[in-house]
Design a protein around this motif. Sequence first.
Motif, mmCIF file in Angstrom:
data_model
loop_
_atom_site.group_PDB
_atom_site.id
_atom_site.type_symbol
_atom_site.label_atom_id
_atom_site.label_comp_id
_atom_site.label_asym_id
_atom_site.label_seq_id
_atom_site.Cartn_x
_atom_site.Cartn_y
_atom_site.Cartn_z
ATOM 1 N N GLY A 60 2.932 -63.172 -12.774
ATOM 2 C CA GLY A 60 2.676 -61.743 -12.873
ATOM 3 C C GLY A 60 3.402 -61.193 -14.072
ATOM 4 N N SER A 61 3.688 -59.881 -14.058
ATOM 5 C CA SER A 61 4.301 -59.312 -15.244
ATOM 6 C C SER A 61 5.821 -59.293 -15.164
ATOM 7 C CB SER A 61 3.727 -57.933 -15.527
ATOM 8 O OG SER A 61 3.726 -57.204 -14.347
ATOM 9 N N THR A 62 6.412 -59.977 -14.179
ATOM 10 C CA THR A 62 7.860 -60.141 -14.191
ATOM 11 C C THR A 62 8.155 -61.634 -14.233
ATOM 12 O OG1 THR A 62 8.194 -60.416 -11.837
ATOM 13 C CG2 THR A 62 8.060 -58.151 -12.632
ATOM 14 N N ALA A 63 9.450 -61.957 -14.329
ATOM 15 C CA ALA A 63 9.822 -63.375 -14.440
ATOM 16 C C ALA A 63 9.582 -64.120 -13.132
ATOM 17 C CB ALA A 63 11.283 -63.476 -14.850
ATOM 18 N N LYS A 64 9.442 -63.367 -12.045
ATOM 19 C CA LYS A 64 9.333 -64.022 -10.734
ATOM 20 C C LYS A 64 7.867 -64.189 -10.327
ATOM 21 C CE LYS A 64 11.453 -63.492 -6.221
ATOM 22 N NZ LYS A 64 10.706 -62.670 -5.302
ATOM 23 N N PRO A 65 7.411 -65.436 -10.124
ATOM 24 C CA PRO A 65 6.010 -65.627 -9.729
ATOM 25 C C PRO A 65 5.713 -64.964 -8.377
ATOM 26 C CG PRO A 65 7.093 -67.755 -10.122
ATOM 27 C CD PRO A 65 8.154 -66.700 -10.201
ATOM 28 N N LYS A 66 4.435 -64.625 -8.206
ATOM 29 C CA LYS A 66 4.038 -63.931 -6.985
ATOM 30 C C LYS A 66 3.417 -64.929 -6.013
ATOM 31 C CE LYS A 66 1.248 -61.300 -9.577
ATOM 32 N NZ LYS A 66 0.466 -60.202 -10.149
ATOM 33 N N GLY A 67 3.815 -64.862 -4.768
ATOM 34 C CA GLY A 67 3.244 -65.751 -3.747
ATOM 35 C C GLY A 67 2.032 -65.087 -3.106
#
Length: 664
Positions: free
Chosen positions: A283-290
């Motif tokens: 996504g648009s942050t460093a943390k992937p989305k589950g």
Amino acid sequence: MSENSELDVLLKTEQTFPPPPEFAANAEFRDPEVYGRADADPESWWADWARDLDWIEPWESVLDWTNPPHATWFDGGKLNVSANCLDRHVAAGRADQVAYHWEAEDAGLEDEPVTGVGSDAGGRISVTYGWLYEQTQRLANVLRERGVGRGDVVGIFMPMVPEAAVAMLACTRIGAIHNVVFGGFSAESLKERMESSEAKALITADATLRRGQPMPMKSAIEGALEDLPAMETVVVFNRCGTTPPMKAGRDIGWTESLEAADPVCEPEAMEAEDPLFLLYTSGSTAKPKGIVHTTGGYLTHATATHRMVFDLKPDDVYWCAADIGWVTGHSYIVYAPLANGATSIMFEGAPDFPARDRWWEIVERYGVTILYTAPTVIRSFMKWGEELPAAHDLTSLRLLGSVGEPINPKAWLWYHEHIGGGRCPIVDTWWQTETGGIMISPLPGITTTKPGSATRPLPGISAAIFDHNGDEIEEGGGTLVLTRPWPGMARTLFREPERFVSTYWEKFGPATYLVGDAARRDEDGYFWIVGRIDDVINVSGHRLSTMEIESALVSHPDIAEAAVIGIPDEHTGQAIIAFVIPNDEATGDSSDELREHVATRIGKLARPKEIFVTDDLPKTRSGKIMRRLLRDIADGKELGDVSTLRDPTVMAEIEAQVGEKDRT
Ligand code: PRX
């Protein structure tokens, strides 16, 4: 000529391709009235499709959309996905039908297909529905005996082997939620995804073949596994005959455990809205989305779209050449083809091994009728030359598909002519991990196609283009939105329900899904997807987050700051370019080391194509990096407005550095 101007020329020439009459005459959907029928009553349209599945308990209501964006599809209904993919075909006497013609990467030209064995035998295997049925039940029992059950998360990190499908199906049999991680991701990425989903078990392999050589998987993730205290069980499939370390009590061998397991495992009766799987995406942050997909709606959407878009017939030999690690593999290699009882191709290797005509050899060998792939692969084939497909008999093909990124008209026309022999319709299918299945695509027996356009939303699906205020643009460019719920829609983000709402459902109100793509609609109502408008880069159809790559770069001890952008690339669609500011202790040019560092943190696919070392980055007065300006520099474009920069002189310095590199 740039892609855009080429597209404009095509738009002006209005080159269109109506369905070939012979194709249309035999297509299941050939009457355009289907659009009106589905639009008039979408719920009964989807309910009709859902009725084609086997339900343990019927549903009480088709859709509850009283509390958007939280949809409930087929409330009260109970079903089991593995039973829909396997049991009902076996019960109908089709145990011996081939589900997958599987080819090892190193299969020899003379290898004959073998039935009743796994991919550890190598070569060519005819994987039947009966074999999948038995293996799935055995593995499901192995997992159950290890205490895995309804609602538990199971990681899957596997090569492209039929056992990867068995692993997914075994989870669905016992109500466990699988979380597949693409085999090309790094141990770090796997760890992150296992950690944040609190996976209790992992199914993996000793190694995967890469150009004839085993590349370790299990031993490569050993360290990561040590850092995962919740991981109680690791099932290791021995694909390559290597001997990875096995930790007593935690790790078990696939073959021995399946042999010892009971071959019968009753399927769990799952609620339609029980989670089926998690799939992490950028996504648009460093943390992937589950992304969370559920059971009844997802299977309905996947099977319906698979039949509509690919006009599936009982004698088709269908090849979706994606990887199981991506959503395309989930929906269109595993769930839809199996639930629809199709015969598919599954190929373990890369298109250029051992030679660049490997795919065409496969099409000819098995008489493939439907081929579904990505524009980036088509562009590689173009580069390698039309002589390679021309040397093979591809006349079995009747339909071609494209997915993953906008297909440039030049590639579309090449695919049409040199692979499809001018006779096969092309379905350019637009969708996303979040949508679960295809959303915008031609129906091959109805739609007149235009190269580069995914054409129109499928029957039952409603899409629109909005301007910034949320007003619909009938003709022209803007933001793509989906304006009606659909059964395959993601239900939430795992453990991040607020992020689900704020990312997708806030901008234009809670019932309008924000896609994250820019698109254009032409005078015929056709959609032309332009690309992402968030900080997501699409490299060879792989979705990557600029923030994730930036955070990998700054985790290197030499790097103080990083900015990552995507720029157009002739072969990969977009390419990753990084600008880094070294810290005071850094020594020498570390570009190669940095690229490897990103590969270790995320995976090889995230390695920047180019890294520019600079002294500063263009920032606004509030400190926000203006990636737009970096994009202009990398593209060699005239610089846009620099007046909001804290230090406008920085642009000249960066330009000089980029120019320097271009000259060397
Ligand atoms: O930007 C669109 C692009 O891929 C994104 C979704 O990526 P992912 O979730 O990884 O799923 C890929 C496989 C479905 C979209 O937001 N995209 C996908 N298909 C197309 C496309 N862009 C243009 N045309 C397509 N056919």
